[in-house]
Design a protein around this motif. Sequence first.
Motif, mmCIF file in Angstrom:
data_model
loop_
_atom_site.group_PDB
_atom_site.id
_atom_site.type_symbol
_atom_site.label_atom_id
_atom_site.label_comp_id
_atom_site.label_asym_id
_atom_site.label_seq_id
_atom_site.Cartn_x
_atom_site.Cartn_y
_atom_site.Cartn_z
ATOM 1 N N CYS A 98 -0.883 -1.827 11.704
ATOM 2 C CA CYS A 98 -0.426 -3.061 12.359
ATOM 3 C C CYS A 98 -1.439 -3.565 13.379
ATOM 4 N N LEU A 99 -2.742 -3.613 12.982
ATOM 5 C CA LEU A 99 -3.779 -4.117 13.869
ATOM 6 C C LEU A 99 -4.048 -5.579 13.557
ATOM 7 N N LEU A 100 -4.186 -6.378 14.560
ATOM 8 C CA LEU A 100 -4.456 -7.811 14.402
ATOM 9 C C LEU A 100 -5.903 -8.079 14.762
ATOM 10 N N TYR A 101 -6.666 -8.651 13.754
ATOM 11 C CA TYR A 101 -8.085 -8.903 13.944
ATOM 12 C C TYR A 101 -8.341 -10.373 14.247
ATOM 13 N N HIS B 70 -4.159 -5.184 -1.729
ATOM 14 C CA HIS B 70 -4.979 -4.000 -1.953
ATOM 15 C C HIS B 70 -4.597 -2.943 -0.938
ATOM 16 N N ASP B 71 -4.547 -1.693 -1.347
ATOM 17 C CA ASP B 71 -4.331 -0.599 -0.427
ATOM 18 C C ASP B 71 -5.680 -0.230 0.177
ATOM 19 N N PHE B 72 -5.954 -0.784 1.351
ATOM 20 C CA PHE B 72 -7.238 -0.527 1.987
ATOM 21 C C PHE B 72 -7.313 0.878 2.587
ATOM 22 N N THR B 73 -6.158 1.529 2.714
ATOM 23 C CA THR B 73 -6.012 2.819 3.415
ATOM 24 C C THR B 73 -6.365 2.640 4.883
ATOM 25 N N ASP B 74 -6.204 3.705 5.664
ATOM 26 C CA ASP B 74 -6.463 3.574 7.097
ATOM 27 C C ASP B 74 -7.929 3.759 7.441
ATOM 28 N N LEU C 2 -6.141 -12.361 10.930
ATOM 29 C CA LEU C 2 -5.854 -11.266 9.998
ATOM 30 C C LEU C 2 -4.910 -10.270 10.662
ATOM 31 N N VAL C 3 -3.886 -9.859 9.925
ATOM 32 C CA VAL C 3 -2.951 -8.862 10.420
ATOM 33 C C VAL C 3 -2.833 -7.762 9.380
ATOM 34 N N GLU C 4 -3.112 -6.523 9.779
ATOM 35 C CA GLU C 4 -2.944 -5.411 8.860
ATOM 36 C C GLU C 4 -1.479 -4.998 8.829
ATOM 37 N N GLN C 5 -0.943 -4.834 7.609
ATOM 38 C CA GLN C 5 0.449 -4.466 7.417
ATOM 39 C C GLN C 5 0.598 -2.942 7.367
ATOM 40 N N PRO C 6 1.828 -2.432 7.513
ATOM 41 C CA PRO C 6 2.035 -0.983 7.446
ATOM 42 C C PRO C 6 1.551 -0.344 6.148
ATOM 43 N N ASP C 7 1.535 -1.137 5.044
ATOM 44 C CA ASP C 7 1.047 -0.583 3.776
ATOM 45 C C ASP C 7 -0.452 -0.797 3.599
ATOM 46 N N HIS C 8 -1.138 -1.214 4.672
ATOM 47 C CA HIS C 8 -2.582 -1.410 4.717
ATOM 48 C C HIS C 8 -3.055 -2.677 4.013
ATOM 49 N N ARG C 9 -2.135 -3.499 3.552
ATOM 50 C CA ARG C 9 -2.547 -4.818 3.097
ATOM 51 C C ARG C 9 -2.746 -5.720 4.315
ATOM 52 N N TYR C 10 -3.486 -6.782 4.105
ATOM 53 C CA TYR C 10 -3.769 -7.706 5.189
ATOM 54 C C TYR C 10 -3.137 -9.056 4.880
ATOM 55 N N VAL C 11 -2.627 -9.691 5.928
ATOM 56 C CA VAL C 11 -2.107 -11.048 5.824
ATOM 57 C C VAL C 11 -3.058 -11.996 6.541
ATOM 58 N N ILE C 12 -3.506 -13.019 5.805
ATOM 59 C CA ILE C 12 -4.258 -14.106 6.425
ATOM 60 C C ILE C 12 -3.254 -15.128 6.932
#
Length: 665
Positions: free
Chosen positions: A9-12, A79-83, A53-63
């Motif tokens: 849940c990191l916001l870039y 995509h599962d970017f993993t941690d 950009l917001v990383e989701q709990p499943d490691h997908r990102y939302v623009i």
Amino acid sequence: MALKVTRKCLLYSVLAVVAVAAILSTILVLALRDDEEIMKSYKFSNSDLVIQLVEQPDHRYVISLVRDVTPIQRITLDHDFTDDSEVEAIPDGLRLEGHGQQIEIRNVEDTRDFSLISITRTLQKGQIISDVIHTDEIILQREVQWYGGPEQKEQYYPVQRLRFEDYAYVPKELNSAAIVERYWLNSAGLFFYVEKEVPLFIDQDENTLRFTAKKELPYYTYDDGFVFNYRIGVAKDAKEAHLKAVDKVLNKPVGIPDERMVRYPIWSTWVRYGRPISQQTVLDYASEINGYGFKNSQLDIDDYWENCYGSLIFNPITFSNITELTEQLKEMGFRVTLWVHPFINKNCQPWYTEALSKGFLVKSHNQSIGYNTKWWNSGENEASYINFNNPSAVEWFRQRLQELREQGIDSFKFDAGETSWAPEDPDVEGSTALLPSSMTTNYVRMCAAFGPMIEVRTGWTTQDLPVFVRMIDLDTHWGIRNGLQSLIPTLLQMNLNGYPFVLPDMIGGNVYGDDILTKELFIRWMQANTFMPSMQFSKTPWDIDLETVEITKQFVQLHEDFSDYILQRMRLAVDEGIPVNPPIWWLDPEDEDALKISDEYLLGEDILVAPILIEFAITRDIYLPKGTWRDGNNNQVYEGSRWLKNYSAPMSTLPYFVKTSFQMR
């Protein structure tokens, strides 16, 4: 510098500022919040647009696209970017990397009024990636409407009511998907365009539109890698976004179709006579048209005039002297067109054997399929499809059509052309990334070489051609599923995909099966068609009664009276890319009522048409958008942005309105 992300849940955020030389540079700014999110955003220098950009709990990102501090669109990157994912700044954008995948989000264009973003991946065979466009956005308490998308048998408008599941996005016969430009537009002023090299499948429900890229049939499946890229345009409203899309991705037509096809009706033998037809049938039909006092642009000799399907030679029994026929028709004031298709039936000899031996037919990579296909005038595996990706086959086909022109045929009505008529998994020439849809493109471009008097019924990246594109055959009933109520949504869908030269199908539909063409349905259909670019008859008004003849003459004349304006708007489509028949929100893209209207349309920006489309109805509610409007039936003047409730329209009346400022030029 790359930042390695290990928290969920990191916001870039990436901030861009203008350098002294007005060159955009990118700055990374970190701010640790109470919830330990890291914030980053990318800001365009010349507009108020921000990409977050917001990383989701499943490691997908939302623009998230944010304009004037208001979120206007979300896209979930699949995509599962993993941690262990990384986000880094690149010139004019961001790069995401992780788990063997790289996504680049770039600022392609940045002006005060328009921004263009590209999202790009390179994938390997076997990968399946789906990005989700969230279509259920509410912006400042306003629901977002969507337009564009594929032509459909059940043509809803706005198009968020359509439903798809794993839908291969190519021109095909299924559900009448003859126009499937990879273009979607919304009322918030955004458009999405998926590049033509992408093996695209779509899913659509009430909340989302999903773009999936995968190497599966009907696409070419033998390449190891492929691209998944699309562009997002952002403008102040839907009108400005669409005009930018025409300029950037859709293209404008380079000229207009034949003027006489605009001014006067087209008459076809198809619905009235079916198949087969004869020389005497055609002459009798022409005599009746003249006898009842109707003008014409041309008379189309439809199915079945060949001695066998694919010979392109008149049957000498039913058409004993084609040169004599065309001369007689021209003496009667008619030009003559001919229905043509891209098939050869196997029993059509020696032409089938010639085409097969010269490699002029589409074959499948699947040897069990070979050259076999089926169309509506053949049995299963009893026909083949001409390979218009082969320049030699194109020339062979053209030469045979030219021989028909030497017998007095003026032009052609080209049928079919969708990819699904060819054998599955085609093995043909050309860029493999463009298969199978390039077969449609090359067929239509071959057709257009015969001049502005032709018509086609399909297209793919062919908006530049100066020809009429016909609606798919409509059925003879009132409903939204391929009946009268689908006429206006299809008109709008084609215009908003960059095809402004729309040829409506036969007035009254095709009377297939148990369909019955009533007097009321014929008249209401003809009225609805009046301010569209052309009028096309096959069933005739005198097939019904003399009152229908007189009402039809009234509206054929009304169409002719406005034909100069139709031609003016066609030329404007060439110059500026403006639709000939836009939706009524074109006059006010912020009008929430207008954005939803599916049963009215404009001719240019001065004529509003609101036909009766419901059986037995003699009144309807009409929405007038911004402007001052004069009623075309009684000269009453109204200020727009209002509803007219229970407008009276008996069967002889078409509700239409003309701006008081309108002057025919």
